[in-house]
Design a protein around this motif. Sequence first.
Motif, PDB file in Angstrom:
ATOM      1  N   UNK A 123       3.495  -5.921   1.299  1.00  0.00           N
ATOM      2  CA  UNK A 123       4.205  -6.738   0.501  1.00  0.00           C
ATOM      3  C   UNK A 123       3.771  -8.070   0.987  1.00  0.00           C
ATOM      4  N   UNK A 124       4.238  -8.380   2.241  1.00  0.00           N
ATOM      5  CA  UNK A 124       4.001  -9.781   2.767  1.00  0.00           C
ATOM      6  C   UNK A 124       2.597 -10.125   2.967  1.00  0.00           C
ATOM      7  N   UNK A 125       1.675  -9.115   3.435  1.00  0.00           N
ATOM      8  CA  UNK A 125       0.212  -9.351   3.536  1.00  0.00           C
ATOM      9  C   UNK A 125      -0.403  -9.699   2.018  1.00  0.00           C
ATOM     10  N   UNK A 126       0.038  -9.166   1.285  1.00  0.00           N
ATOM     11  CA  UNK A 126      -0.337  -9.354  -0.078  1.00  0.00           C
ATOM     12  C   UNK A 126      -0.054 -10.832  -0.637  1.00  0.00           C
ATOM     13  N   UNK A 127       1.083 -11.004  -0.435  1.00  0.00           N
ATOM     14  CA  UNK A 127       1.347 -12.354  -0.711  1.00  0.00           C
ATOM     15  C   UNK A 127       0.674 -13.650  -0.113  1.00  0.00           C
TER      16      UNK A 127
END
Length: 356
Positions: A124-128
């Motif tokens: 999730x964070x990497x995608x953001x």
Amino acid sequence: MNLDTPIPDRVEKPTLIYPFESAPQPGQSLEVVPGVLWMRLSLPMALDHINVWALQDEGGWAVVDTGMRNETTIAAWQGLLTGLPQPQPLTRVLVTHMHPDHVGMAGALTRQFHCRLWMTRQEYLHCRVLAADTGRQAPDDAISFLQRAGWGEVAIQNYRARFGHFGKYIHPMPDSYRRMQDGEDIRIGEHVWRVIVGTGHSPEHACLYCPDLKLLISGDQVLPRISSNVSVHPTEPDANPMQDWLASLAKLRREVPDDVLVLPSHNECFRGLHARLDYLMASQKRSLDRLHKTLKEPRRVVDVFTTLFGRRIDESDAGLLNLATGESVACLNYLVSQGLVRQTLDDKGVAHYQMR
């Protein structure tokens, strides 16, 4: 895995069992077992499809993976949702990992149905983070990474032109999500699915294993006809994802029995999980050994493409060049980490790798 253990002369592809005569047509669904639907969406690339899954849930359907954001996928989802055997709302959207063909429609679906996105934290964070690069110029660190690999100026200019496009292939991500964690049991409808996290292909990839149904939703961690890309990226140039990838394949073999039906993100559903995992590990080991033997003389990253992939990569093919570079660096970093190869930089800052 190290290269000291015996390596077979040949690695035979296993005979896998494909229980379905054909895959569902894009925009249609096929029942795998009661309450589990196989759906297929088109992709605008050489790998022209992704499999997504609908799981009967309390009060509706949970879906796993979403396809890439584009008009074709948006239209396909509307058809799929109205064509479900029991047209009901989506209860949640689970995403195996953050690549656009998996997460691209997650924001749109969660907003449409006011439901929660379920992902692992790193995905999730990497995608953001990647979505936040949209519209940026390529950073100097990335250009240095590519120059170090031996890219020419034409290839680097192509990279500059393509940089920051990640966000164009995904709907804006929800501002909150439900974290999935390794080993967690998630009840979806009448069945419990266990999260099994793998790494190497992506930071914290979630597979879903249902012991009751003897099903494994494998995402991109294990595919029946192709191997997943394992790459080093400019944001972490010294990473060792190949070691992570091999460890994850071994972990899947330990934690999931061989009698499952594997539901992969690409190609067809299959039986023969352990044979496929054994083949992938042995094949990768042979590739690493072959690469090691070619490094008696110093070579740049771009010089090992033929050894690893059996073909030259034209620098005008920007997407393929990027994938080949990332995977080649992953293999070289693995050999460096094993103490088998050393890396030196020439006076132009280009990396050369040679057997110790």
